[in-house]
Design a protein around this motif. Structure first.
Motif, PDB file in Angstrom:
ATOM      1  N   ILE A   5      18.884 -28.328 -51.773  1.00 53.23           N
ATOM      2  CA  ILE A   5      19.089 -29.472 -52.650  1.00 53.23           C
ATOM      3  C   ILE A   5      19.786 -30.582 -51.898  1.00 53.23           C
ATOM      4  O   ILE A   5      20.886 -30.432 -51.422  1.00 53.23           O
ATOM      5  CB  ILE A   5      19.914 -29.062 -53.865  1.00 53.23           C
ATOM      6  N   LYS A  71      11.160 -34.010 -56.412  1.00 57.12           N
ATOM      7  CA  LYS A  71      12.530 -34.464 -56.609  1.00 57.12           C
ATOM      8  C   LYS A  71      12.741 -34.842 -58.080  1.00 57.12           C
ATOM      9  O   LYS A  71      12.003 -35.651 -58.630  1.00 57.12           O
ATOM     10  CB  LYS A  71      12.794 -35.687 -55.717  1.00 57.12           C
ATOM     11  N   SER A 106      14.509 -30.863 -55.026  1.00 58.82           N
ATOM     12  CA  SER A 106      15.845 -31.434 -54.867  1.00 58.82           C
ATOM     13  C   SER A 106      16.212 -32.223 -56.114  1.00 58.82           C
ATOM     14  O   SER A 106      15.379 -32.512 -56.970  1.00 58.82           O
ATOM     15  CB  SER A 106      15.904 -32.327 -53.631  1.00 58.82           C
TER      16      SER A 106
END
Ligand code: ADP
Ligand code: MG
Length: 487
Positions: A5, A71, A106
């Motif tokens: 992450i 993301k 992430s």
């Protein structure tokens, strides 16, 4: 520890200039339905892993914004909010994201910026430096790497508000930071209730030492982490390396030492670490929720060593200190919160600094996300968890009835001129609640209590606010009545 992450955040540039002056923030609508769906999955997991209160304050306000290139972008109301979440729930978030979105996903934060401040470009901040790392594996192998202190940069003396309740601990902490290992305050033992600023102060010492001397080896840990690492070192045959890490430090901070209770072998090891460091003139700093004397489950020889230096307690902050803290926090947030709202929070939240902070954050979140003006009404909802006025169904009669039952005072008497204490109190309570929950004017409220004027109504409200801040039985009664009215 994995690095999947990449927490980084950018500021949200989409600012609506025409937004209502009174509103601090303007938040855009959720843009992306995938983002919303993923985030709500994450929330399900988070909800199972944190207190209800924590969930409401810290996670519910977050909005999903975008899902793109693996993301997930979420919106938070302030930089401070983001730092808080990151400092306290980094691990949880990391695990959750991994579970819901997979190995390579992430998370990115976007902070919704106060609209009055149009200085966006200069405030984009990259995050990795702020993350909260775990220790062992990195340090075990890593003689070439810079020393990993585990300190969080947010905890510094500059943003620590000093009052009667923490004066001694603060002064000792500053003295230690100026001359680590060289004062009589070794070890420095700080104790006090939860959320009163022990961790902040202990880390501030570490940050200050490192700031003055970047080569200083300061290590922050807590007793649970110490225990876990100790056990894993034993399992992996790395006890020697583990011991060395601790013996190499110039200052060792061990937070929440009370959790060593019942862990005999770890205490043994800790005892030897203590002795070695102490004899080498290194600074030791401990925190605990109890005084050494009361740590009855710890080894007596440890307890006696804790008493070699200085023991300083942190007490509950008084009203002035709470006010100073909340004012300071709101300024740090760059927000302009009306003084009566700050006072309301400082008066009603007396249990800890953490709760005070939580209330401020909750307030800003409500204002931001529900798009409401910053007012006593919203503050009241944050503190007492009600949302009645907007429901608009509570009548003066309901309020009088509820107060009458709780205080066992007849409605007729509340409406009379009697000044007997219990009756006055019930009357003032009913007036105060009417002011909170109805749209009636001061004059109308006064009229419904035997023709009292608006200054009497205001006086009643102030009187109850004072009670709420100082008298827990009145506060309980108030909360009960509010709950009842709500149901
Ligand atoms: P503890 O370790 O005693 O449980 P913390 O140090 O974690 O408490 O403090 C809780 C929160 O309150 C932290 O966010 C901290 O920054 C804040 N805080 C506590 N005391 C103060 C203070 N005197 N001034 C400013 N912030 C404070
Ligand atoms: Mg702590």
């Amino acid at each position: 520890m994995d690095d999947n992450i990449n927490l980084s955040y950018t500021l949200f540039p989409d600012i609506d200039n025409k937004a209502d002056e009174k509103k601090l923030f303007k938040i855009p609508d959720v843009a992306d339905k995938h983002a919303a769906a993923y985030w709500s999955k994450c929330l399900e997991i988070i909800r199972d892993n944190v207190d209800k209160q924590v969930f409401t304050t810290w996670f519910e306000p977050i909005k999903a914004h975008k899902w793109e290139n693996s993301k997930l972008t979420i919106l938070v109301p302030s930089q401070w909010f983001f730092e808080w979440i990151e400092a306290h729930y980094f691990d949880l978030l990391q695990k959750t994201i991994k579970r819901v979105l997979g190995e390579f996903a992430s998370l990115e934060y976007e902070v919704v910026v106060e609209e009055k401040k149009n200085t966006l470009d200069s405030r984009t901040i990259k995050l990795p430096g702020l993350r909260y790392p775990t220790t062992t594996h990195q340090s075990l192998s890593a003689s070439a790497q810079p020393f990993n202190t585990n300190l969080h940069p947010r905890y510094i003396f500059d943003n620590y508000v000093v009052g009667d309740s923490n004066q001694l601990a603060y002064s000792a902490a500053v003295a230690v930071s100026q001359n680590p290992g060289g004062t009589k305050f070794n070890p420095l033992f700080i104790f006090g209730g939860t959320g009163l600023g022990k961790t902040h102060l202990a880390q501030a010492i570490g940050n200050s030492i490192v700031r003055k001397d970047p080569k200083a080896r300061v290590l922050y840990t807590n007793s649970e982490r110490f225990y876990i690492e100790f056990v894993s070192a034993i399992q992996n045959n790395k006890i020697h390396e583990f011991a060395n890490i601790y013996r190499e430090v110039d200052a060792l901070i061990v937070d929440d030492i009370q959790f060593l209770a019942g862990k005999g072998k770890t205490q043994d090891h800790f005892f030897h670490t203590f002795n070695d460091l102490y004899q080498a003139g290194k600074q030791l700093i401990f925190t605990s929720d109890k005084s050494p004397r009361d740590l009855v489950e710890l080894d007596a020889r440890l307890i006696s060593r804790f008493q070699w230096g200085l023991i300083a307690d942190i007490q509950l902050p008084d009203f002035e200190t709470r006010m100073a803290i909340i004012k300071r926090k709101s300024e740090d947030e760059g927000t302009d919160i009306p003084i009566d709202v700050l006072e309301f929070l400082a008066k009603n939240i007396t249990s800890s600094v953490r709760e005070l902070e939580g209330a401020l954050i909750g307030l800003l979140a409500k204002v931001t996300f529900d798009n409401r003006p910053l007012s006593l009404e919203v503050a009241n909802e944050v503190v007492f968890g009600t949302n009645l006025k907007s429901a608009g169904t509570i009548s003066m009669g309901d309020i009088k009835q509820a107060v009458s039952e709780k205080f066992e005072v007849e409605i007729k008497l509340m409406e009379s001129k009697t000044r007997k204490h219990e009756i006055t109190l019930a009357r003032q309570m009913a007036i105060y609640i009417a002011k909170q929950l109805t749209e009636l004017s001061l004059k109308q409220i006064g009229a419904s209590f035997g023709g009292r004027d608006h200054s009497t109504v205001l006086h009643s409200c102030r009187a109850i606010e004072d009670y709420l801040a100082t008298d827990s039985s009145v506060k309980n009664a108030y909360q009960n009545i509010m709950k009842k009215l709500k149901s």
